[in-house]
Scaffold this active site. Structure first.
Site, PDB file in Angstrom:
ATOM      1  N   LYS A 280      23.739  19.881   2.624  1.00  0.00           N
ATOM      2  CA  LYS A 280      25.047  19.680   3.195  1.00  0.00           C
ATOM      3  C   LYS A 280      25.083  18.405   3.762  1.00  0.00           C
ATOM      4  O   LYS A 280      24.334  18.093   4.701  1.00  0.00           O
ATOM      5  CB  LYS A 280      25.542  20.825   3.732  1.00  0.00           C
ATOM      6  CG  LYS A 280      25.789  22.273   3.390  1.00  0.00           C
ATOM      7  CD  LYS A 280      26.001  23.264   3.936  1.00  0.00           C
ATOM      8  CE  LYS A 280      26.003  24.796   3.209  1.00  0.00           C
ATOM      9  NZ  LYS A 280      27.201  24.736   2.439  1.00  0.00           N
ATOM     10  N   ARG A 355      25.108  33.303  -4.712  1.00  0.00           N
ATOM     11  CA  ARG A 355      25.009  34.264  -5.779  1.00  0.00           C
ATOM     12  C   ARG A 355      23.747  34.580  -6.423  1.00  0.00           C
ATOM     13  O   ARG A 355      23.541  35.404  -7.115  1.00  0.00           O
ATOM     14  CB  ARG A 355      26.188  33.366  -6.884  1.00  0.00           C
ATOM     15  CG  ARG A 355      25.438  32.204  -7.201  1.00  0.00           C
ATOM     16  CD  ARG A 355      26.652  31.200  -7.969  1.00  0.00           C
ATOM     17  NE  ARG A 355      27.404  30.738  -7.073  1.00  0.00           N
ATOM     18  CZ  ARG A 355      28.720  29.853  -7.244  1.00  0.00           C
ATOM     19  NH1 ARG A 355      28.704  29.525  -8.390  1.00  0.00           N
ATOM     20  NH2 ARG A 355      29.387  29.339  -6.199  1.00  0.00           N
TER      21      ARG A 355
HETATM   22  N1  BES Z   1      27.876  29.480   2.232  1.00  0.00           N
HETATM   23  C1  BES Z   1      28.679  28.642   1.378  1.00  0.00           C
HETATM   24  C2  BES Z   1      30.117  28.884   1.414  1.00  0.00           C
HETATM   25  C3  BES Z   1      30.731  28.724   2.708  1.00  0.00           C
HETATM   26  C4  BES Z   1      31.626  27.598   3.004  1.00  0.00           C
HETATM   27  C5  BES Z   1      30.894  29.736   3.670  1.00  0.00           C
HETATM   28  C6  BES Z   1      32.007  27.399   4.006  1.00  0.00           C
HETATM   29  C7  BES Z   1      31.532  29.499   4.765  1.00  0.00           C
HETATM   30  C8  BES Z   1      32.301  28.343   5.197  1.00  0.00           C
HETATM   31  C9  BES Z   1      28.126  28.547  -0.015  1.00  0.00           C
HETATM   32  O1  BES Z   1      26.665  28.767   0.098  1.00  0.00           O
HETATM   33  C10 BES Z   1      28.459  27.207  -0.680  1.00  0.00           C
HETATM   34  O2  BES Z   1      27.684  26.462   0.062  1.00  0.00           O
HETATM   35  N2  BES Z   1      29.015  27.124  -1.456  1.00  0.00           N
HETATM   36  C11 BES Z   1      29.212  25.905  -2.346  1.00  0.00           C
HETATM   37  C12 BES Z   1      29.425  26.441  -3.675  1.00  0.00           C
HETATM   38  C13 BES Z   1      29.538  25.018  -4.681  1.00  0.00           C
HETATM   39  C14 BES Z   1      28.206  24.253  -4.412  1.00  0.00           C
HETATM   40  C15 BES Z   1      29.661  25.728  -5.971  1.00  0.00           C
HETATM   41  C16 BES Z   1      30.885  25.651  -1.755  1.00  0.00           C
HETATM   42  O3  BES Z   1      31.670  26.488  -1.914  1.00  0.00           O
HETATM   43  O4  BES Z   1      30.856  24.513  -1.883  1.00  0.00           O
HETATM   44 ZN    ZN Z   2      25.262  27.101   0.065  1.00  0.00          ZN
END
Ligand code: BES
Ligand code: ZN
Ligand code: ZN
Length: 501
Positions: A280, A355
Site C-alpha cells: 500500500k 478473499r
Molecule cells: N483491507 C483492504 C480493504 C480496506 C480498505 C479496508 C480501506 C478498510 C479500509 C483490502 O484488503 C484491500 O486492500 N482491498 C483492495 C482490493 C483491491 C486490490 C482489489 C482495495 O479495496 O483497494
Molecule cells: Zn488488502
C-alpha cells in the site's frame, strides 16, 4: 500469554481490557443522591418551568430546542443536570432513543463515572427502552485507554435509569440483554483497537480460547503445520511473507436443546494489511489496517453473546487469521494458490488478500454442512467509497439470507445496504492459468470481491457483509466512539439469536 520480548509488552497486557471495566446499570424510582450528573431526556414541547425554572422560550434563547443533538447543562442544587433533546415524542424510535442515551452519556462525560438518565413516558415497550438506553450510554462512553497512563475520562461505573411509567422488571430484562450486547461490541472494539504488534494471529487464538471458556463455546486453533495438512492454501499463501504464524480459529456453540438450525460465520482476520508485495502506498489511512481483523473480531465477539442471549441455533465460526506482509518469502503476483476445496487461484494483487484468506474458511463451513453462511470482512475500499462509513454493504446468493442480515442490522442500528451480486461481472475474475483470479476490473470492486467469495460457498445460502467503511469512526458519533466501532458484533449476535433453518 507468550509475547515477543523485543516489543516490551507486559505479560499481563490484555487485548480485551473492557472485560475488566464493570458498569452497574439499574432501573430506579429515585436517583441516588451522590450521582455525578443526571441527564434529562426532553421531548419537543415539554414545559420544564417546574423542573429547571426556565420556560421553553428561555431555554431556546439559551440554545436548547429539545431537538436530537441539542443539549444544555443547567446548574442545579445537588448533582449537575443536563438536558438532552429527543425531538417529537411520537417520532421517537428505538434507534433515536439509543442515540439520545449516547448523547446524554457524552454530555455528562466530564462530570464523572456515576450518572443517571431520566426519561419521560414513551410509546416504546419498557424492555426495548432499557436495552437501548444501556447500549447507547455504555457504547458512547467506551474508550480504548489501556495503553495510556492517564485516561482523559473516568469510565462509566454506574448508570441509573429512571423511566416514567415503565415496568421495572421489563426495564431490567432489557438492561440484561444490553449488558450482553455491549460486552460483545466492546470486545470487538478492544480487539480491533489493539496495536498489531500487541495482537498477532497466535495471540487472537489465545484470546479466543479464554473467551470460549468464559462464555460457553468451544475453540480450536489450527497452526501453520496443521493448515498445511488441511490444505488451506489461501491462509498459508497470505501468511507466506510474515514471521508470525497464521491461525485458523474454529468456534463452536451448541444450544442446550435441539438446535433450531446450524449457522456458519466466517470472519476476515488480517491482523495487519500492508498490502504485501502490492504494498500500500504511504497514507494515514493505513494506520487503520490494524483493524483488518474487524470481521474476525465481530464473529468472536458475537460468540460471547450466544449463550447469554439463549441462542437456539448451533453456530460455528471460522476466523481466518494472518497478517499480510511483504518479504523475500511473500506470495507474489502470478503465484497460484490451491484452496481447501481444491480450487486454484491466480494472484494478481496481493492486497486483495482478504478473499484469499477467507476462501478456506468458507470451504470449511460448507464441509461442516451448515444451513447458511454469513461472512463479515473489511474487504474492499470500494464498499466504503460507495456507502461511506456508517453503512456496510451486504451481498449474497440468497435473498432470504440477505433479508435476515438486513433485519438484524435494523434491530441493532448497524445499518447495511444491499449491493447486487451481478453475475455478469464474474468473467472479470477469469484467469488464464488457474480456476479464478483474485482481482476484478476497475469498477464494482465490492461486487467482484463478493463474486470471488461466492465461488467457495457451493450454493449454501450465504450473505456477505463488507465492513471496510464501518469498522472505524473518525469521531464520536451516536453509539460509535472514535476508533474501532465493533460494527457487526451485535448484528451477528442478533442474527444468530433469531436463526432457524
Ligand atoms: N483491507 C483492504 C480493504 C480496506 C480498505 C479496508 C480501506 C478498510 C479500509 C483490502 O484488503 C484491500 O486492500 N482491498 C483492495 C482490493 C483491491 C486490490 C482489489 C482495495 O479495496 O483497494
Ligand atoms: Zn488488502
Ligand atoms: Zn485487507
Amino acid at each position: 500469554m507468550t509475547r515477543s520480548p523485543h516489543k516490551l509488552i507486559p505479560a499481563e497486557f490484555s487485548p480485551v481490557p473492557s472485560l475488566d471495566n464493570t458498569c452497574e446499570v439499574v432501573a430506579v424510582r429515585d436517583f441516588a443522591a451522590d450521582l455525578d450528573a443526571v441527564a434529562l431526556l426532553v421531548a419537543a414541547g415539554t414545559d420544564l418551568t417546574a423542573v429547571v425554572g426556565l420556560g421553553t422560550d428561555a431555554l431556546a434563547a439559551a440554545g436548547f430546542d429539545a431537538e436530537p443533538g441539542s443539549s444544555l447543562v443547567v446548574a442545579q442544587d445537588g448533582h449537575p443536570l443536563v438536558l438532552v433533546g429527543i425531538g417529537k415524542a411520537d417520532e421517537l424510535d428505538a434507534d433515536k432513543l439509543r442515540d439520545a442515551a449516547a448523547a446524554a452519556a457524552r454530555a455528562t462525560a466530564k462530570k464523572g463515572g456515576r450518572i443517571g438518565i431520566e426519561v419521560p413516558e414513551l410509546a416504546l415497550d419498557a424492555r426495548t427502552v432499557g436495552q437501548v438506553l444501556t447500549e447507547g450510554a455504555r457504547l458512547a462512553r467506551y474508550r480504548y485507554a489501556v495503553l495510556k497512563a492517564e485516561p482523559k475520562e473516568v469510565p462509566l461505573a454506574l448508570l441509573q435509569l429512571k423511566v416514567a411509567g415503565a415496568d421495572a422488571a421489563e426495564l431490567t430484562a432489557g438492561i440484561e440483554v444490553a449488558t450482553v450486547t455491549v460486552r460483545a461490541a466492546a470486545i470487538a472494539r478492544d480487539l480491533a483497537n489493539t496495536p498489531p504488534g500487541h495482537l498477532t494471529a497466535t495471540d487472537l487464538a489465545e484470546v479466543a480460547a479464554e473467551l470460549g471458556a468464559e462464555f460457553g463455546f468451544e475453540v480450536e486453533a489450527y497452526d501453520k503445520a496443521q493448515l498445511i495438512e488441511m490444505g488451506c492454501g489461501g491462509i498459508l499463501g497470505v501468511n507466506a511473507g510474515s514471521v508470525e504464524e497464521p491461525r485458523l480459529v474454529v468456534l463452536t456453540y451448541m444450544p442446550d436443546g435441539d438446535p433450531s438450525g446450524h449457522l456458519g460465520m466466517v470472519g476476515k482476520g488480517i491482523m495487519y494489511d500492508s498490502g504485501g508485495i502490492s504494498l500500500k502506498p504511504s497514507d494515514p489511512m493505513h494506520l487503520l489496517m490494524k483493524m483488518d481483523m474487524g470481521g474476525a473480531a465481530a464473529v468472536l465477539a458475537a460468540f460471547t453473546a450466544l449463550r447469554d442471549l439463549g441462542t437456539p441455533a448451533a453456530v460455528s465460526g471460522w476466523l481466518c487469521c494472518t497478517d499480510n506482509m511483504p518479504s523475500g518469502s511473500a506470495y507474489k503476483l502470478g503465484d497460484v494458490l490451491t484452496a481447501r476445496n481444491g480450487k486454484t487461484v491466480e494472484i494478481k494483487n496481493t492486497d486483495a488478500e482478504g478473499r484469499i484468506a477467507m476462501m478456506d474458511g468458507l470451504a470449511l463451513a460448507v464441509e461442516a454442512g451448515v444451513d447458511a453462511i454469513v461472512d463479515i470482512a473489511t474487504l474492499t475500499g470500494a464498499a466504503m467509497m460507495a456507502l461511506g462509513k456508517s453503512r456496510a454493504a451486504v451481498l449474497g446468493n440468497d435473498q432470504a439470507m440477505v433479508d435476515r442480515v438486513r433485519d438484524a442490522a435494523q434491530a441493532t442500528d448497524e445499518p447495511v445496504w444491499q449491493l447486487p451480486l451481478e453475475r455478469r461481472y464474474r468473467k472479470q475474475l477469469d484467469s488464464d492459468v488457474a480456476d479464478i483470479s483474485n482481482l476484478g476490473g476497475p469498477h464494482a470492486g465490492a461486487t467482484t470481491a463478493a463474486l470471488f467469495l461466492d465461488e467457495f460457498v457451493a450454493g449454501t445460502p450465504w450473505a456477505h457483509i463488507d465492513i471496510a467503511g464501518t469498522m472505524s469512526s473518525d469521531a464520536d458519533d451516536s453509539w460509535r466512539s472514535a476508533g474501532a466501532t465493533g460494527y457487526g458484533a451485535r448484528l451477528l449476535a442478533n442474527l444468530a439469536a433469531g436463526f432457524s433453518a
